[in-house]
Design an enzyme around this catalytic site. Structure first.
Site, PDB file in Angstrom:
ATOM      1  N   LEU A   1      39.220  92.371 111.899  1.00  0.00           N
ATOM      2  CA  LEU A   1      38.310  93.156 111.920  1.00  0.00           C
ATOM      3  C   LEU A   1      36.749  92.611 111.659  1.00  0.00           C
ATOM      4  CD1 LEU A   1      39.521  96.445 110.368  1.00  0.00           C
ATOM      5  CD2 LEU A   1      39.536  96.221 113.045  1.00  0.00           C
TER       6      LEU A   1
ATOM      7  N   GLY B   1      33.749  86.772 106.891  1.00  0.00           N
ATOM      8  CA  GLY B   1      32.343  86.774 105.929  1.00  0.00           C
ATOM      9  C   GLY B   1      32.568  85.479 105.042  1.00  0.00           C
TER      10      GLY B   1
ATOM     11  N   PHE C   1      33.453  86.015 102.292  1.00  0.00           N
ATOM     12  CA  PHE C   1      34.964  86.305 100.665  1.00  0.00           C
ATOM     13  C   PHE C   1      36.393  85.816 102.251  1.00  0.00           C
ATOM     14  CE2 PHE C   1      32.066  88.956  98.057  1.00  0.00           C
ATOM     15  CZ  PHE C   1      32.755  88.533  97.629  1.00  0.00           C
ATOM     16  N   GLY C   2      36.534  85.877 103.227  1.00  0.00           N
ATOM     17  CA  GLY C   2      37.690  85.432 103.752  1.00  0.00           C
ATOM     18  C   GLY C   2      37.213  86.934 105.217  1.00  0.00           C
TER      19      GLY C   2
ATOM     20  N   VAL D   1      38.902  89.527 107.577  1.00  0.00           N
ATOM     21  CA  VAL D   1      39.386  91.579 107.195  1.00  0.00           C
ATOM     22  C   VAL D   1      40.499  91.915 108.404  1.00  0.00           C
ATOM     23  CG1 VAL D   1      39.055  93.972 106.852  1.00  0.00           C
ATOM     24  CG2 VAL D   1      37.503  92.360 105.696  1.00  0.00           C
TER      25      VAL D   1
ATOM     26  N   LYS E   1      41.483  92.691 103.239  1.00  0.00           N
ATOM     27  CA  LYS E   1      40.807  91.685 103.304  1.00  0.00           C
ATOM     28  C   LYS E   1      41.520  90.815 102.733  1.00  0.00           C
ATOM     29  CE  LYS E   1      37.207  91.945 100.065  1.00  0.00           C
ATOM     30  NZ  LYS E   1      36.001  92.210  99.613  1.00  0.00           N
TER      31      LYS E   1
ATOM     32  N   ASP F   1      24.848  93.631  96.951  1.00  0.00           N
ATOM     33  CA  ASP F   1      25.139  93.699  98.083  1.00  0.00           C
ATOM     34  C   ASP F   1      24.783  95.082  98.739  1.00  0.00           C
ATOM     35  OD1 ASP F   1      25.390  91.663  99.912  1.00  0.00           O
ATOM     36  OD2 ASP F   1      27.300  91.730 100.201  1.00  0.00           O
TER      37      ASP F   1
END
Length: 666
Positions: A345, A348, A350-351, A353, A368, A464
């Site tokens: 999907l 970013g 973080f990784g 999704v 995620k 954020d």
């Protein structure tokens, strides 16, 4: 699911008006096909195949006159068809079939699961202009459609919620015998409408049983107002995340009479399901069997060890203290089809999704998966588990649970079907949100922020807030998500965080200087969020000219000229509330004050948005940017407007733009 099939002819006899026909199988070119529907070499109409999230449709090639032109009433009609729903694997679920009477050519814009290849997101809830009367043989229980179970027959008028439905079965005398629609075996259905009595009867049974004497459904209803004078008839089917194949073996129809019965001996044969039986297996000698048994046992043990290691998970003491459900890694692995790239999907820092569907509940989720090499590591993961696991608000993305496996960290959220807000604001979005929708999103995010800052048992600093972290649910409500940078502290205490984290363009100047995240630094980011929603621009627009690079500077420059509405997103045209937009733009500037103590808090912001109080009037303002002084005879009463921006174009540090206000009494 749904199937729309039109009449075509393999073995066919038809009257001149197309009001009577009989098909024992089909030839290429006999039907009007759409989607993945096709006719096999032996005459089967295959509406779907092993392709996921696709629709198949076949329509009778000529529209049929269904009404008496003198009084507008629908003629009597009778139809019967033989179908089969075959899962790709015996243990998998199947998808259903629907016989439908629709406007010529069918409804436009039809989508696959969960709209069955007949409706879409704007038509499935029912509208008289749909002009659809259908009979569904449904093998999935969808709560949005009020389905009674996962094996039922229903009559649908204009929408997917059945006006009459019963579990699949047939009568022998007065005894009802249930049977499975998705058994892979041929099923025959009869749909009959009495134009004089104004009643529709639906009967189903396994092909081997023949026609029962009593219908399963009898629905007294005049469909004259529900269908057009000229209609198309046929079937539709669609696949979801699990695949199955829907077949039509034969079809008979007659207007003002009884449709000719289908001869089972003339129908094409279904393909074999599963592997062929090894007829000579029993002749294999005992020594060979023993050898193979040992090999299989060894392979089984090795495979078990491999699977055990592959899906091994960590469990620490802290995880037993928190509320979120811990998912099994294996469950998430199969829900996301092995974390396939086709399920991604977004991605970013973080990784990635992934979209997934839980096998047991069929619930849609977003997973995620944090990168192994992520520099953020375990601390933000634990922060999100702890904070999101206990938060509950209608404008927050629900965290359904989490999973840990070796060095992999996974968070499981409720799936938001309309994605993130930034997809509808920047660049060239496929759809533009109206001002009313944007304003409702703003108020929703403000409500969520109020809950985080003031209503929950601890103060939650999100750190954020931005358009890409605001997700839209099925009703286009804004939901704040991504708590990977969140920090918590007790009400009345002083936050101790000294690590700068966030996104360029949303970071408050005092947070950059001190590293402390506070509710005021969240309000600074919220101000940038207000401006990007109203203007349709990012806080730092890399493609803009130097003068227009920083969004808050650009908006302020137009305000200074008395033309702040020139900054409104041009995609909105003139269709917006001038007072609301003007308020949101000025409120965005107020939240961008350099002095954190002078920014409004979230409680004040909500009072402004709900118009309980008016924004302060402007009296005198002096803006200093790089030695250039711009003065205006109006300014915000009792406020000091401070603007901050990231001068990435000349370096990595943050510069501050300070505006001071001289007002009476200060």
């Amino acid at each position: 699911m749904v199937v729309i099939i039109s009449a075509a002819q393999l073995c066919c006899s038809a009257t001149s008006g197309g009001h009577e026909f009989t098909f024992h199988g089909f030839n290429s070119g006999d039907l009007t096909l759409d989607g993945i529907a096709e006719i096999t070499s032996n005459g089967l109409l295959r509406l779907t195949n092993e392709t996921m999230l696709q629709k198949g449709r076949a329509l009778y090639p000529m529209p049929i006159n269904f009404k008496n032109s003198s009084n507008g009433s629908v003629f009597s009609f009778s139809t019967t068809f033989v179908c089969a729903m075959v899962p790709q694997t015996p243990s998998w679920i199947t998808h259903g079939i629907m016989f439908a009477i629709t406007q010529p050519g069918g409804l436009p814009g039809a989508l696959p699961n969960p709209y069955f290849g007949l409706f879409n997101e704007t038509t499935f809830n029912g509208n008289a202009t749909n002009h659809v009367v259908a009979v569904e043989l449904d093998t999935l229980q969808n709560p949005d459609h009020d389905d009674i179970d996962n094996n039922h027959v229903g009559i649908d008028i204009h929408r997917l919620i059945s006006v009459e439905a019963k579990s699949a079965g047939y009568y022998q005398g007065n005894q009802l015998h249930n049977f499975s629609l998705g058994s892979s075996k041929p099923i025959q259905a009869w749909v009959e409408y009495d134009g004089m009595a104004k009643q529709m009867n639906v009967t189903v049974a396994p092909l081997s049983v023949g026609k029962p004497s009593k219908p399963l459904l009898s629905f007294p209803h005049d469909i004259s107002l529900d269908v057009l004078e000229t209609v198309s008839i046929g079937f539709t089917a669609a696949t979801g995340s699990a695949v199955s194949t829907q077949y039509i073996l034969g079809w008979s129809f007659k207007m003002n009479g009884i449709a000719q019965e289908l001869d089972p001996s003339k129908l094409p044969k279904l393909p074999r399901v599963g592997p062929k039986r090894k007829s000579r297996f029993l002749v294999i000698g005992v020594p060979v069997i023993a050898i193979f048994s040992l090999i299989i046992i060894a392979f089984g043990v090795g495979y078990y060890v491999f699977r055990k290691r592959k899906f091994a998970e960590l469990l620490e003491d802290w995880e037993q203290l928190y509320g979120p459900h811990r998912f099994n890694y294996k469950e998430l692995y199969f829900a996301t089809k092995g974390f396939s790239d086709k399920q991604i999907l977004g991605a970013g820092g973080f990784g990635k999704v992934y979209r997934g569907v839980l096998h047991n509940t069929r619930a849609e989720i977003a997973v995620k998966k944090i990168h192994n090499q992520s520099t953020l590591g375990m601390r933000p993961f634990i922060a999100e588990v702890v904070s999101m696991g206990q938060l509950c608000h209608r404008n927050l993305v629900p965290l359904r649970g989490y999973c840990r496996r070796k060095r992999e960290l996974l968070l499981v959220y409720e799936y938001m079907p309309n994605g993130s807000l930034d997809r509808y604001l920047f660049d060239k979005p496929m759809r533009t949100l109206s001002w009313n929708q944007r304003f409702q999103v703003i108020k929703g995010v403000a409500s969520a922020l109020f809950y985080l800052h003031e209503e929950w048992e601890q103060v939650v600093i999100h750190r954020d807030i931005k358009a890409s972290n605001v997700l839209l649910d099925s009703e286009w409500n804004g939901r704040l998500g991504d708590f990977g940078l969140a920090r918590l502290y007790d009400h009345g205490s002083d936050p101790q965080t000294t690590h700068v984290a966030g996104t360029h363009g949303y970071l408050a100047p005092e947070h950059v200087r001190t590293g402390k995240a506070t509710t005021s630094s969240d309000m600074f980011a919220f101000g940038a969020f207000l401006l990007e929603v109203a203007c349709g621009r990012r806080p730092i627009e890399q493609t803009a000219s130097n003068d227009d690079l920083i969004l808050v500077e650009w908006v302020f420059s137009w305000w200074n000229r008395g033309e702040i509405l020139q900054t409104v997103d041009p995609k909105l045209g003139e269709d917006y509330d001038v007072e609301e937009v003007d308020m949101v733009l000025k409120l965005g500037l107020l939240c961008s004050l350099l002095d954190a103590e002078l920014r409004p808090n979230i409680r004040q912001v909500i009072r402004y948005l709900e118009r309980f109080v008016a924004l302060p009037k402007l009296s005198l303002l002096t803006l200093s940017i790089a030695g250039l002084t711009i003065s205006r005879s109006e300014g915000f009463d009792d406020f000091v407007l401070s603007l901050s921006y990231s001068d990435d174009k000349i370096g990595s540090c943050y510069s501050s733009i300070t505006n001071s206000i001289v007002s009476e009494g200060r």
